[in-house]
Write a protein that holds these residues in place. Structure first.
Motif, PDB file in Angstrom:
ATOM      1  N   LEU A  96     -20.403 -12.158   4.695  1.00 31.28           N
ATOM      2  CA  LEU A  96     -21.787 -12.051   4.215  1.00 31.28           C
ATOM      3  C   LEU A  96     -22.204 -13.243   3.366  1.00 31.28           C
ATOM      4  O   LEU A  96     -23.389 -13.524   3.207  1.00 31.28           O
ATOM      5  CB  LEU A  96     -21.962 -10.756   3.422  1.00 31.28           C
ATOM      6  CG  LEU A  96     -21.685  -9.473   4.201  1.00 31.28           C
ATOM      7  CD1 LEU A  96     -21.778  -8.262   3.293  1.00 31.28           C
ATOM      8  CD2 LEU A  96     -22.648  -9.334   5.374  1.00 31.28           C
ATOM      9  N   PHE A  97     -21.228 -13.922   2.774  1.00 30.49           N
ATOM     10  CA  PHE A  97     -21.475 -15.142   2.016  1.00 30.49           C
ATOM     11  C   PHE A  97     -20.162 -15.916   1.944  1.00 30.49           C
ATOM     12  O   PHE A  97     -19.108 -15.373   2.272  1.00 30.49           O
ATOM     13  CB  PHE A  97     -22.049 -14.868   0.615  1.00 30.49           C
ATOM     14  CG  PHE A  97     -21.256 -13.900  -0.222  1.00 30.49           C
ATOM     15  CD1 PHE A  97     -20.176 -14.324  -0.999  1.00 30.49           C
ATOM     16  CD2 PHE A  97     -21.585 -12.549  -0.244  1.00 30.49           C
ATOM     17  CE1 PHE A  97     -19.447 -13.439  -1.770  1.00 30.49           C
ATOM     18  CE2 PHE A  97     -20.858 -11.645  -1.019  1.00 30.49           C
ATOM     19  CZ  PHE A  97     -19.789 -12.096  -1.783  1.00 30.49           C
ATOM     20  N   ASP A  98     -20.258 -17.175   1.534  1.00 32.76           N
ATOM     21  CA  ASP A  98     -19.056 -18.005   1.455  1.00 32.76           C
ATOM     22  C   ASP A  98     -18.733 -18.315  -0.005  1.00 32.76           C
ATOM     23  O   ASP A  98     -19.456 -17.914  -0.916  1.00 32.76           O
ATOM     24  CB  ASP A  98     -19.218 -19.282   2.283  1.00 32.76           C
ATOM     25  CG  ASP A  98     -20.398 -20.142   1.844  1.00 32.76           C
ATOM     26  OD1 ASP A  98     -20.914 -19.958   0.710  1.00 32.76           O
ATOM     27  OD2 ASP A  98     -20.812 -21.005   2.629  1.00 32.76           O
ATOM     28  N   LEU A  99     -17.631 -19.032  -0.194  1.00 33.19           N
ATOM     29  CA  LEU A  99     -17.157 -19.323  -1.541  1.00 33.19           C
ATOM     30  C   LEU A  99     -18.169 -20.150  -2.331  1.00 33.19           C
ATOM     31  O   LEU A  99     -18.357 -19.927  -3.534  1.00 33.19           O
ATOM     32  CB  LEU A  99     -15.805 -20.046  -1.474  1.00 33.19           C
ATOM     33  CG  LEU A  99     -15.063 -20.232  -2.779  1.00 33.19           C
ATOM     34  CD1 LEU A  99     -14.891 -18.925  -3.538  1.00 33.19           C
ATOM     35  CD2 LEU A  99     -13.703 -20.862  -2.516  1.00 33.19           C
ATOM     36  N   ALA A 100     -18.838 -21.077  -1.663  1.00 36.72           N
ATOM     37  CA  ALA A 100     -19.850 -21.887  -2.356  1.00 36.72           C
ATOM     38  C   ALA A 100     -20.984 -21.003  -2.876  1.00 36.72           C
ATOM     39  O   ALA A 100     -21.502 -21.225  -3.976  1.00 36.72           O
ATOM     40  CB  ALA A 100     -20.397 -22.965  -1.422  1.00 36.72           C
ATOM     41  N   THR A 101     -21.361 -19.990  -2.114  1.00 36.46           N
ATOM     42  CA  THR A 101     -22.419 -19.075  -2.542  1.00 36.46           C
ATOM     43  C   THR A 101     -21.942 -18.217  -3.707  1.00 36.46           C
ATOM     44  O   THR A 101     -22.697 -17.978  -4.664  1.00 36.46           O
ATOM     45  CB  THR A 101     -22.876 -18.196  -1.358  1.00 36.46           C
ATOM     46  OG1 THR A 101     -23.301 -19.055  -0.299  1.00 36.46           O
ATOM     47  CG2 THR A 101     -24.019 -17.280  -1.755  1.00 36.46           C
ATOM     48  N   LEU A 102     -20.690 -17.750  -3.659  1.00 39.15           N
ATOM     49  CA  LEU A 102     -20.142 -16.990  -4.787  1.00 39.15           C
ATOM     50  C   LEU A 102     -20.136 -17.855  -6.042  1.00 39.15           C
ATOM     51  O   LEU A 102     -20.550 -17.397  -7.119  1.00 39.15           O
ATOM     52  CB  LEU A 102     -18.726 -16.501  -4.477  1.00 39.15           C
ATOM     53  CG  LEU A 102     -18.063 -15.673  -5.577  1.00 39.15           C
ATOM     54  CD1 LEU A 102     -18.814 -14.360  -5.819  1.00 39.15           C
ATOM     55  CD2 LEU A 102     -16.600 -15.397  -5.235  1.00 39.15           C
ATOM     56  N   ASP A 103     -19.723 -19.112  -5.904  1.00 36.14           N
ATOM     57  CA  ASP A 103     -19.746 -20.027  -7.047  1.00 36.14           C
ATOM     58  C   ASP A 103     -21.168 -20.210  -7.569  1.00 36.14           C
ATOM     59  O   ASP A 103     -21.388 -20.280  -8.782  1.00 36.14           O
ATOM     60  CB  ASP A 103     -19.150 -21.390  -6.661  1.00 36.14           C
ATOM     61  CG  ASP A 103     -17.639 -21.351  -6.505  1.00 36.14           C
ATOM     62  OD1 ASP A 103     -16.994 -20.382  -6.972  1.00 36.14           O
ATOM     63  OD2 ASP A 103     -17.095 -22.295  -5.896  1.00 36.14           O
ATOM     64  N   ALA A 104     -22.136 -20.280  -6.672  1.00 30.72           N
ATOM     65  CA  ALA A 104     -23.540 -20.433  -7.089  1.00 30.72           C
ATOM     66  C   ALA A 104     -24.038 -19.189  -7.818  1.00 30.72           C
ATOM     67  O   ALA A 104     -24.786 -19.293  -8.793  1.00 30.72           O
ATOM     68  CB  ALA A 104     -24.419 -20.733  -5.877  1.00 30.72           C
ATOM     69  N   LYS A 137     -25.292 -19.206 -11.676  1.00 30.14           N
ATOM     70  CA  LYS A 137     -26.543 -18.618 -12.170  1.00 30.14           C
ATOM     71  C   LYS A 137     -26.260 -17.676 -13.324  1.00 30.14           C
ATOM     72  O   LYS A 137     -26.949 -17.708 -14.353  1.00 30.14           O
ATOM     73  CB  LYS A 137     -27.263 -17.873 -11.039  1.00 30.14           C
ATOM     74  CG  LYS A 137     -28.536 -17.170 -11.505  1.00 30.14           C
ATOM     75  CD  LYS A 137     -29.213 -16.401 -10.384  1.00 30.14           C
ATOM     76  CE  LYS A 137     -30.460 -15.686 -10.897  1.00 30.14           C
ATOM     77  NZ  LYS A 137     -31.156 -14.945  -9.811  1.00 30.14           N
ATOM     78  N   MET A 138     -25.235 -16.828 -13.173  1.00 25.87           N
ATOM     79  CA  MET A 138     -24.873 -15.884 -14.233  1.00 25.87           C
ATOM     80  C   MET A 138     -24.578 -16.642 -15.528  1.00 25.87           C
ATOM     81  O   MET A 138     -25.098 -16.289 -16.592  1.00 25.87           O
ATOM     82  CB  MET A 138     -23.654 -15.071 -13.804  1.00 25.87           C
ATOM     83  CG  MET A 138     -23.130 -14.125 -14.864  1.00 25.87           C
ATOM     84  SD  MET A 138     -21.612 -13.269 -14.334  1.00 25.87           S
ATOM     85  CE  MET A 138     -20.413 -14.595 -14.571  1.00 25.87           C
TER      86      MET A 138
END
Length: 194
Positions: free
Chosen positions: A59-67, A71-72
């Motif tokens: 559903l998402f990749d590691l770069a998106t999790l890092d993003a 943001k958090m």
């Protein structure tokens, strides 16, 4: 060190049945960012332990999790707060890993990072049974917040959950937990002086 371990989705930010898949979908719960900042100002190190099976599901990749985590941290910084470390499980429920809550692997990783044999005396805060089971399996003290998945729990289901994890304290949300732990710390230090 005064450590607190938080769940992410449903505790710090809004949870979604279809998973939080992007920074745009990472939306803080009311008062949660301020609560982390207050905990930091009170001398607590805040860490996060989070299942992120959206990675295994594609559903998402590691770069998106890092993003999302970027943001958090940016939003927290605007309130004077920060999460010191994020431990996350990338596996799906069928992968049989040790890190996916309700197993204690993420909490064990955090304990090792901070040089602790166990999380004895460390509050672990989440909105689901599996958060509390994982945290207590590593020695932590269970705290349930009535946000995320727990927001829909009736009193009978809440009592059942608390019976499954003895010693669970229930708080309205992360801000209420922060109020409680900071007040408890103050009472403890006054008692030691008095």
């Amino acid at each position: 060190m005064k450590l607190i371990v938080l769940d992410r989705d449903g505790t710090l930010n809004e949870d979604r049945d279809d998973f939080v898949k992007s920074p745009d979908e990472w939306l803080p719960l009311p008062g949660a960012l301020e609560a982390v900042a207050r905990l930091n100002r009170a001398g607590f190190t805040v860490a996060v332990a989070t299942n992120q099976s959206g990675l295994a599901r594609g559903l998402f990749d590691l770069a998106t999790l890092d993003a999302m985590h970027g943001k958090m941290q940016s939003l927290l910084a605007a309130h004077g707060g920060r999460v010191d470390r994020i431990a996350w499980c990338p596996h799906g429920p069928e992968d049989g890993c040790r890190c996916r809550k309700p197993r204690p692997g993420l909490f064990e990783q955090l304990a090792a990072h901070y040089g602790l044999a166990t999380l004895a005396g460390v509050p672990v805060v989440g909105d689901t049974l599996r958060d509390l089971q994982a945290g207590t399996a590593a020695g932590g003290e269970p705290h349930l917040v009535r946000t995320g998945k727990a927001a829909q729990m009736g009193e009978a289901r809440l009592a059942q959950l608390c019976a499954q994890v003895p010693g669970t304290r229930v708080h309205a949300d992360l801000a209420a937990f922060a109020d409680w732990i900071i007040a408890s710390q103050g009472a403890g230090s006054r008692g030691a002086q008095g």
